[in-house]
Design a protein around this motif. Structure first.
Motif, PDB file in Angstrom:
ATOM      1  N   LEU A  50      11.942  -4.216 -27.566  1.00 14.29           N
ATOM      2  CA  LEU A  50      11.775  -5.525 -28.198  1.00 14.29           C
ATOM      3  C   LEU A  50      10.300  -5.917 -28.285  1.00 14.29           C
ATOM      4  O   LEU A  50       9.849  -6.500 -29.285  1.00 14.29           O
ATOM      5  CB  LEU A  50      12.564  -6.579 -27.412  1.00 14.29           C
ATOM      6  CG  LEU A  50      14.086  -6.428 -27.433  1.00 14.29           C
ATOM      7  CD1 LEU A  50      14.743  -7.465 -26.515  1.00 14.29           C
ATOM      8  CD2 LEU A  50      14.627  -6.571 -28.853  1.00 14.29           C
ATOM      9  N   SER A  54       7.877  -6.579 -31.584  1.00  8.58           N
ATOM     10  CA  SER A  54       6.980  -7.715 -31.813  1.00  8.58           C
ATOM     11  C   SER A  54       5.553  -7.248 -32.106  1.00  8.58           C
ATOM     12  O   SER A  54       4.848  -7.857 -32.914  1.00  8.58           O
ATOM     13  CB  SER A  54       6.986  -8.647 -30.598  1.00  8.58           C
ATOM     14  OG  SER A  54       6.377  -8.037 -29.475  1.00  8.58           O
ATOM     15  N   CYS A  57       5.064  -6.430 -35.604  1.00  8.15           N
ATOM     16  CA  CYS A  57       4.934  -7.609 -36.475  1.00  8.15           C
ATOM     17  C   CYS A  57       3.478  -7.986 -36.719  1.00  8.15           C
ATOM     18  O   CYS A  57       3.198  -8.880 -37.519  1.00  8.15           O
ATOM     19  CB  CYS A  57       5.667  -8.802 -35.853  1.00  8.15           C
ATOM     20  SG  CYS A  57       7.467  -8.644 -35.857  1.00  8.15           S
ATOM     21  N   GLY A 185       9.282  -3.898 -36.981  1.00  9.94           N
ATOM     22  CA  GLY A 185       8.300  -4.977 -36.916  1.00  9.94           C
ATOM     23  C   GLY A 185       7.406  -5.013 -38.138  1.00  9.94           C
ATOM     24  O   GLY A 185       7.107  -6.089 -38.678  1.00  9.94           O
ATOM     25  N   ASN A 189       7.059  -8.068 -40.828  1.00  7.91           N
ATOM     26  CA  ASN A 189       5.753  -8.639 -41.168  1.00  7.91           C
ATOM     27  C   ASN A 189       5.509  -8.590 -42.669  1.00  7.91           C
ATOM     28  O   ASN A 189       4.872  -9.484 -43.245  1.00  7.91           O
ATOM     29  CB  ASN A 189       4.654  -7.863 -40.435  1.00  7.91           C
ATOM     30  CG  ASN A 189       3.284  -8.496 -40.608  1.00  7.91           C
ATOM     31  OD1 ASN A 189       3.151  -9.710 -40.690  1.00  7.91           O
ATOM     32  ND2 ASN A 189       2.254  -7.666 -40.651  1.00  7.91           N
ATOM     33  N   LYS A 195       7.438 -15.742 -39.957  1.00  8.87           N
ATOM     34  CA  LYS A 195       8.338 -15.482 -38.828  1.00  8.87           C
ATOM     35  C   LYS A 195       7.768 -14.394 -37.922  1.00  8.87           C
ATOM     36  O   LYS A 195       7.955 -14.422 -36.703  1.00  8.87           O
ATOM     37  CB  LYS A 195       9.713 -15.073 -39.338  1.00  8.87           C
ATOM     38  CG  LYS A 195      10.456 -16.179 -40.072  1.00  8.87           C
ATOM     39  CD  LYS A 195      11.823 -15.715 -40.534  1.00  8.87           C
ATOM     40  CE  LYS A 195      12.571 -16.840 -41.250  1.00  8.87           C
ATOM     41  NZ  LYS A 195      13.908 -16.400 -41.740  1.00  8.87           N
ATOM     42  N   ALA A 196       7.062 -13.447 -38.521  1.00 10.99           N
ATOM     43  CA  ALA A 196       6.459 -12.364 -37.733  1.00 10.99           C
ATOM     44  C   ALA A 196       5.436 -12.910 -36.747  1.00 10.99           C
ATOM     45  O   ALA A 196       5.319 -12.407 -35.620  1.00 10.99           O
ATOM     46  CB  ALA A 196       5.810 -11.346 -38.659  1.00 10.99           C
ATOM     47  N   ILE A 199       7.329 -14.251 -33.720  1.00 11.44           N
ATOM     48  CA  ILE A 199       7.832 -13.132 -32.915  1.00 11.44           C
ATOM     49  C   ILE A 199       6.695 -12.478 -32.141  1.00 11.44           C
ATOM     50  O   ILE A 199       6.842 -12.109 -30.968  1.00 11.44           O
ATOM     51  CB  ILE A 199       8.524 -12.099 -33.824  1.00 11.44           C
ATOM     52  CG1 ILE A 199       9.755 -12.715 -34.494  1.00 11.44           C
ATOM     53  CG2 ILE A 199       8.920 -10.854 -33.036  1.00 11.44           C
ATOM     54  CD1 ILE A 199      10.399 -11.818 -35.545  1.00 11.44           C
ATOM     55  N   GLY A 203       6.496 -12.007 -28.143  1.00  8.60           N
ATOM     56  CA  GLY A 203       6.490 -10.639 -27.650  1.00  8.60           C
ATOM     57  C   GLY A 203       5.246 -10.290 -26.861  1.00  8.60           C
ATOM     58  O   GLY A 203       5.309  -9.525 -25.891  1.00  8.60           O
TER      59      GLY A 203
END
Length: 365
Positions: A50, A54, A57, A185, A189, A195-196, A199, A203
């Motif tokens: 996870l 991130s 991103c 990711g 992006n 939104k990236a 995140i 992250g």
């Protein structure tokens, strides 16, 4: 375990004994550490995936692909990863005259590819994330061939190279665990940049906490292995610091920006200690493991300690010493440079057609 009283001739067993007949008893094996290790490995693997999602991103697909097509930064990192680190491990083993089994553990660590923790820390020092991800990916892929070669060159004086088992499946798993989350990711992006960013912030914090948890948990799980020779402690302390310093120096000599120097330094010193542990466990007897198994843990802890010091020094410099004339905080990148600038940096020729035309126009007028 049996406890006997010599005066009354009474014996009794421990409360957690599984078999007891009054004179002898058998206590069940304590597999708490084994179960805890499996559970934590599973949880940490999911969390790491996870976190790498991130980190992806923050990667721009065009810049990332630019590093692949013009891999000067990756090449510098390659020299650091498979040139400086194995040689440094070899020299340290000779200087401190460690035992043969311990020297082999040091060299295995030096031949391992970069770890994913470097990508997390690269974010915190405003590093070139596109370069960081591409270097980690390429070093893990190239490790399939470079690790056997480096181990063959450097370990011949201490052990039979054929006895060292390279876990190609573990390297492949590491590569997949890196590429797949980062690819998702990068896609996020590209499609949803706003939104990236959210995140990425979550992250990056999670990743930093995860690094600290791994260090603490490792110390708890293997607390019985801390009694080792002072020489190995010293080597485990100096080795990551030398990797960071020499990686930074070589990148600067190669003409890289400060931002890239920081990135290359982290990629050089931050090794894949889990892979080193796997190789050691697969390749040596239990007697040899008693001498060498702790070294990956020592290196892991000190590479994190020095990396956090690196981050702290960078933020102090950024806050109190940086000026607009320096690029310590400016995210410059060769990929973002103009074609003329990039051509000059790589020894190419720049076209002066436009300036010549303007001069001719001025003369005519």
């Amino acid at each position: 375990m049996t406890t006997a009283n010599s005066t009354t001739n009474i014996s009794y067993c421990s409360a957690n004994a599984t078999i007891c007949n009054g004179t002898s008893c058998v206590i069940a094996d304590d597999n708490f550490n084994q179960v805890l290790n499996v559970v934590l490995s599973t949880v940490l693997t999911i969390l790491l995936a996870l976190v790498m999602f991130s980190m992806g991103c923050n990667v721009d697909i065009n810049k990332f692909w630019g590093h692949i097509k013009r891999p000067w930064g990756i090449f510098v990192g390659f020299l650091c990863q498979f040139g400086i680190m194995p040689l440094t491990g070899f020299v340290l083993s000779l200087i401190f005259n460690v035992l043969p089994a311990q020297a082999v553990a040091v060299l295995i660590m030096g031949c391992c590819p970069g770890g994913t923790s470097s990508n997390i820390l690269a974010y915190w020092i405003d590093g070139d994330m596109d370069l960081s991800i591409s270097m980690t990916t390429c070093s893990t892929l190239l490790a399939l061939g470079m690790m056997p070669l480096c181990l063959f060159v450097y370990t011949k004086m201490w052990t039979d190279t054929e006895s060292i088992v390279i876990p190609y499946d573990s390297i492949g798993i590491s590569l997949v665990a890196l590429v797949i989350p980062v690819s998702f990711g990068i896609f996020v992006n590209h499609k949803w940049p706003q939104k990236a960013k959210i995140i990425l912030k979550a992250g990056s914090i999670t990743g930093l906490v995860l690094i600290l948890i791994v260090a603490v948990v490792g110390g708890i799980l293997y607390k019985g292995s801390w009694i080792i020779s002072p020489q190995l402690w010293i080597v485990g302390t100096i080795f990551p610091a030398a990797g960071y310093s020499l990686g930074f120096l070589l990148a600067r000599i190669a003409g890289q920006s400060w931002q890239r120097c920081r990135t290359v330094a982290l990629e050089t010193g931050m090794q894949n200690t889990q892979l080193c542990t796997t190789i050691v466990q697969l390749s040596f007897t239990s007697e040899q493991l008693a001498l060498m198994f702790t070294f990956p843990l020592i290196y892991s802890i000190f590479q994190i300690v020095f990396a956090l010091i690196f981050v702290g020094v960078y933020y102090l410099h950024k806050r109190f010493c940086s000026t607009p004339k320096t690029d310590f905080t400016e995210p410059t990148s060769e990929i973002e440079s103009t074609p003329e600038t990039y051509a000059q940096m790589n020894g190419g020729f720049t076209s002066n057609e436009k300036s010549t035309r303007n001069t001719n126009d001025a003369i005519i007028s």
